[in-house]
Design a protein around this motif. Structure first.
Motif, short mmCIF file in Angstrom:
data_model
loop_
_atom_site.label_atom_id
_atom_site.label_comp_id
_atom_site.label_asym_id
_atom_site.label_seq_id
_atom_site.Cartn_x
_atom_site.Cartn_y
_atom_site.Cartn_z
N VAL A 172 0.84 -1.19 0.00
CA VAL A 172 0.00 0.00 0.00
C VAL A 172 0.88 1.24 0.00
N ILE A 173 0.49 2.21 -0.80
CA ILE A 173 1.17 3.50 -0.81
C ILE A 173 0.10 4.58 -0.83
N GLY A 174 0.30 5.63 -0.04
CA GLY A 174 -0.70 6.68 0.02
C GLY A 174 -0.08 8.02 0.38
N MET A 175 -0.77 9.07 -0.01
CA MET A 175 -0.36 10.43 0.33
C MET A 175 -1.53 11.11 1.01
N ALA A 176 -1.29 11.67 2.18
CA ALA A 176 -2.32 12.36 2.94
C ALA A 176 -1.82 13.74 3.32
N ASP A 177 -2.25 14.75 2.56
CA ASP A 177 -1.87 16.14 2.83
C ASP A 177 -0.36 16.30 2.96
N GLY A 178 0.38 15.73 2.02
CA GLY A 178 1.82 15.89 1.97
C GLY A 178 2.61 14.84 2.71
N THR A 179 1.96 13.95 3.44
CA THR A 179 2.65 12.90 4.19
C THR A 179 2.52 11.56 3.46
N TRP A 206 4.65 -1.40 -11.52
CA TRP A 206 3.26 -1.05 -11.83
C TRP A 206 2.57 -0.50 -10.60
N MET A 207 1.47 0.23 -10.83
CA MET A 207 0.78 0.84 -9.70
C MET A 207 -0.68 1.10 -10.08
N THR A 208 -1.56 0.98 -9.09
CA THR A 208 -2.95 1.43 -9.21
C THR A 208 -3.21 2.38 -8.04
N ALA A 261 2.03 1.87 -15.65
CA ALA A 261 3.45 1.76 -15.34
C ALA A 261 3.94 3.02 -14.62
N LYS A 262 4.91 2.84 -13.74
CA LYS A 262 5.45 3.97 -12.97
C LYS A 262 6.55 4.67 -13.77
N GLU A 263 6.13 5.32 -14.84
CA GLU A 263 7.06 6.06 -15.68
C GLU A 263 7.27 7.46 -15.11
N TRP A 264 8.52 7.85 -15.00
CA TRP A 264 8.85 9.12 -14.36
C TRP A 264 8.19 10.30 -15.07
N GLU A 265 8.31 10.37 -16.37
CA GLU A 265 7.76 11.51 -17.10
C GLU A 265 6.24 11.55 -17.01
N THR A 266 5.60 10.39 -17.12
CA THR A 266 4.14 10.33 -17.06
C THR A 266 3.63 10.75 -15.69
N ILE A 267 4.24 10.19 -14.64
CA ILE A 267 3.80 10.51 -13.28
C ILE A 267 4.09 11.97 -12.95
N ARG A 268 5.21 12.49 -13.42
CA ARG A 268 5.54 13.90 -13.19
C ARG A 268 4.51 14.81 -13.86
N GLU A 269 4.01 14.42 -15.03
CA GLU A 269 3.00 15.22 -15.72
C GLU A 269 1.69 15.22 -14.94
N TYR A 270 1.31 14.06 -14.37
CA TYR A 270 0.10 14.01 -13.55
C TYR A 270 0.26 14.86 -12.29
N GLN A 271 1.47 14.89 -11.74
CA GLN A 271 1.71 15.75 -10.59
C GLN A 271 1.54 17.22 -10.98
N ALA A 272 2.01 17.58 -12.16
CA ALA A 272 1.84 18.96 -12.64
C ALA A 272 0.37 19.29 -12.84
N GLN A 273 -0.46 18.27 -13.06
CA GLN A 273 -1.89 18.49 -13.25
C GLN A 273 -2.66 18.51 -11.93
N GLY A 274 -1.95 18.42 -10.81
CA GLY A 274 -2.60 18.60 -9.52
C GLY A 274 -2.58 17.42 -8.58
N VAL A 275 -2.01 16.27 -8.98
CA VAL A 275 -1.93 15.13 -8.06
C VAL A 275 -0.73 15.35 -7.14
N GLN A 276 -1.00 15.68 -5.90
CA GLN A 276 0.03 16.14 -4.97
C GLN A 276 1.13 15.09 -4.76
N LYS A 277 2.38 15.52 -5.00
CA LYS A 277 3.56 14.70 -4.75
C LYS A 277 3.43 13.30 -5.36
N PHE A 278 2.87 13.22 -6.54
CA PHE A 278 2.66 11.92 -7.17
C PHE A 278 3.98 11.28 -7.56
#
Length: 609
Positions: free
Chosen positions: A235-242, A282-284, A334-351
């Motif tokens: 399990v991996i999760g982010m809760a208000d920056g933690t 991989w990740m969901t 897939a946990k691709e760095w560029e893809t995940i970084r783009e989703y973070q730029a779209q508002g997914v905090q610290k993705f």
């Protein structure tokens, strides 16, 4: 027992201790679970735990009731087809439960199947996403769509980029539920749930999302896990920056009594967060809209061996004649760095932190960024690793210069130090005072040689983490037989180091450990050359141990990822070259291939008298 035998026993014990610690820190990869030996049964139903409208509130509180019926195995399905994904969703529960990654194959063989990420209940390793509504005030459980409710397609035929699908279900009591599912060109699904209240009664309900994995084996283990020391899977999760990370083994501890309700680890998120499952590559992840408060939970049902994460949003009150809706997202890919970084730029905090950067993240992240950009220029990860090594060695060169100069000076002082030892005898305090005066007189810092080594330790671990964790090195070729830098060296004397058209021994086996490939062999030679530049210990037993170390490590590291061994070879070669040239500049001509006890021969400078 004489001193020589004591030294031999001590050196042998220390050597075994070093080897033991190394294998504890870096154990060889475990073989994948044989799926043919596992069984799964859906005869008792899905076993899925669905939230109550109140949602999980305290740690250890039971958060759900089990579903009684299994999803319909032959329920109609809606195809999923995008440039990077293929699969389908089931109208039984509206589950996203069949998903394949088009860009990734299981192995390097041409006919290898593509990677399967999600699979329906009844398969060998069920793994799926489910959305719904938890009943609140004025509603019974059957008044809202459950995990096995049969939905109808209202619009859309195939779920793809720019072609969403809308599902609909009417409870026969005035409530109409809709679920619109969209997907982008990568791995992000957008799920919009709505409820239209045509009844005469105000109702309350809480929207939720669920990710469920059906475990295998007696201990509830999942197939395909690496179970590696430095890799987080679970399990991996982010809760208000933690950031929270819980291994699958720890998730199993959330179920205190398998005969009672599932226990949960609960996170209260105020504004921004996400939760899901992460594996090696991989990740969901369930991702409520930024700014939304919600409760996230991770739990395990030991009786049915189901791991589960969920998000429960606050209860919505829907008055007669009104419609309420909520939108959440699901990452599945897939946990691709560029893809995940783009989703973070779209508002997914610290993705970006969903990638396991490790303890030295402050080094791992910039090292990967540099490696990624070098590879963008070169187009080959093997040469990019060598280029990265050159840059790191160039950055550390000022410290290395001081270290090697100090080493040369220490060697020059060795005859005087031997004289001090003879004069001091057993008086260690007198010896220490004499050595300190000698260092002060000759302006030598004996600790100067240690600093570059200490600095390289976190860099080494960070690079090891990058090579092991990031998907960019999975199946990344170098040249010739080296087609996967994330895998051990495929060459061996058994295939003439890749010249013959058949594979070497299976990685992780005894044969592979004995009949090592060309990269571990080059690693041992480079370590031996580098060692020849260092002063040999005066004790013959210690000298013998040091002489064997390159060859011992050559066999120990043979099962490591090829990319990491390439780094070691490049690092050792560059270090040897730097040290040799620096010592020559200080008036010494190292005799690399001479007697180990005479590795240094003084070449008088022109200004010597």
């Amino acid at each position: 027992m004489d001193d020589q035998n004591k030294n031999l026993i001590l050196a042998t014990a220390l050597s075994f201790l070093v080897i033991l610690v190394w294998f504890v820190l870096f154990p060889p990869p475990e073989p994948a679970t044989n799926l043919e030996q596992t069984e799964i049964s859906a005869t008792d139903g899905d076993g899925l735990q669905t939230p109550s409208a109140a949602g999980p509130s305290t740690i250890g509180e039971a958060t759900s009731e089990p579903a009684e019926a299994a999803p319909e195995a032959n329920a109609p399905r809606v195809e999923i087809d995008t440039p990077r994904l293929t699969g389908s969703l089931s109208l039984s529960g509206g589950r996203i439960d069949e998903l394949f990654l088009k860009d990734y194959k299981v192995s390097l063989e041409d006919d290898a199947p593509i990677v399967e990420l999600l699979s329906p209940v009844g398969s060998e390793s069920a793994y799926y996403a489910l959305y719904g509504w938890a009943p609140g005030a004025g509603l019974a459980g059957t008044d809202v769509p459950g995990p096995n409710t049969l939905w109808q397609v209202e619009s859309g035929e195939t779920l793809g980029v720019d072609s969403p699908v809308t599902l609909v279900w009417n409870n026969g009591k005035g409530l109409t539920f809709r679920r619109t599912i969209a997907v982008d060109e990568d791995y992000m699904f957008t799920v919009t749930q709505s409820v239209e209240n045509a009844s005469q009664t105000e109702v309350g309900m809480a929207p939720y999302g669920i990710l469920a994995r059906h475990g295998m084996g007696e201990e509830g283990d999942l197939p395909g896990l690496k179970n590696f020391f430095i890799l987080h899977e679970g399990v991996i999760g982010m809760a208000d920056g933690t950031l929270s990370e819980v291994d699958y083994g720890d998730v199993r501890e959330f179920d205190i009594d398998p005969n009672e309700r599932a226990q949960a680890e609960v996170y209260q998120v105020k504004e921004n967060g996400w939760i899901g499952f992460t594996d090696h590559y991989w990740m969901t992840t369930l991702i409520p809209e930024p700014g939304s408060a919600f409760k996230a939970a991770a739990k395990y049902d030991a009786r049915r061996k189901i791991y589960q994460t969920e998000t429960v949003l606050p209860t919505l009150t829907v008055a007669p004649g009104e419609t309420a809706q909520v939108t959440t997202r699901l990452f599945a890919g897939a946990k691709e760095w560029e893809t995940i970084r783009e989703y973070q730029a779209q508002g997914v905090q610290k993705f970006i932190d969903s990638i396991d950067w490790g303890w030295f993240f402050f080094l791992t992240k910039p090292i990967f960024w540099l490696l990624h950009n070098i590879n963008a220029l070169i187009g080959n990860m093997g040469w990019s690793i060598i280029g990265l090594t050159l840059i790191i060695k160039a950055i550390l060169f000022p410290l290395a210069f001081k270290s090697y100069v100090s080493m040369a000076k220490m060697k020059e002082l060795q005859p005087q130090m031997e004289a001090l030892k003879e004069a001091a005898g057993d008086d260690r305090q007198k010896l220490q005072q004499g050595m300190m005066e000698l260092y002060k007189k000759e302006k030598v810092n004996p600790a100067a040689g240690c600093l570059p080594i200490l600095l390289q330790i976190p860099i080494f671990f960070s690079l090891y983490k990058v090579i092991f964790v990031t998907i960019e090195l999975r199946h990344a070729p170098w040249f010739g037989p080296f087609r996967d830098l994330s895998a051990p060296d495929p060459t061996s004397i058994m295939n003439l180091f890749g010249l013959l058209p058949w594979a070497g021994p299976e990685p992780g086996t005894l044969m592979a450990t004995i009949f090592i490939g060309i990269l571990p062999l080059l690693l041992g030679i480079s370590m031996w050359l580098q060692q020849k530049l260092n002063p040999a210990p005066t004790d013959p037993t210690q000298a013998m141990i040091f002489a064997w170390m390159p060859w011992v490590f050559m066999f120990m590291l043979g099962s490591f990822a090829s990319g990491l061994v390439i780094y070691w070879i490049a690092n050792n070669t560059i270090t040897f070259t730097q040290q040799y040239l620096i010592m020559r500049s200080q008036g010494y001509k190292p005799d690399v291939f001479g007697n180990i006890m005479s590795s240094f021969k003084r070449t008088p400078k022109t200004d010597d008298k």
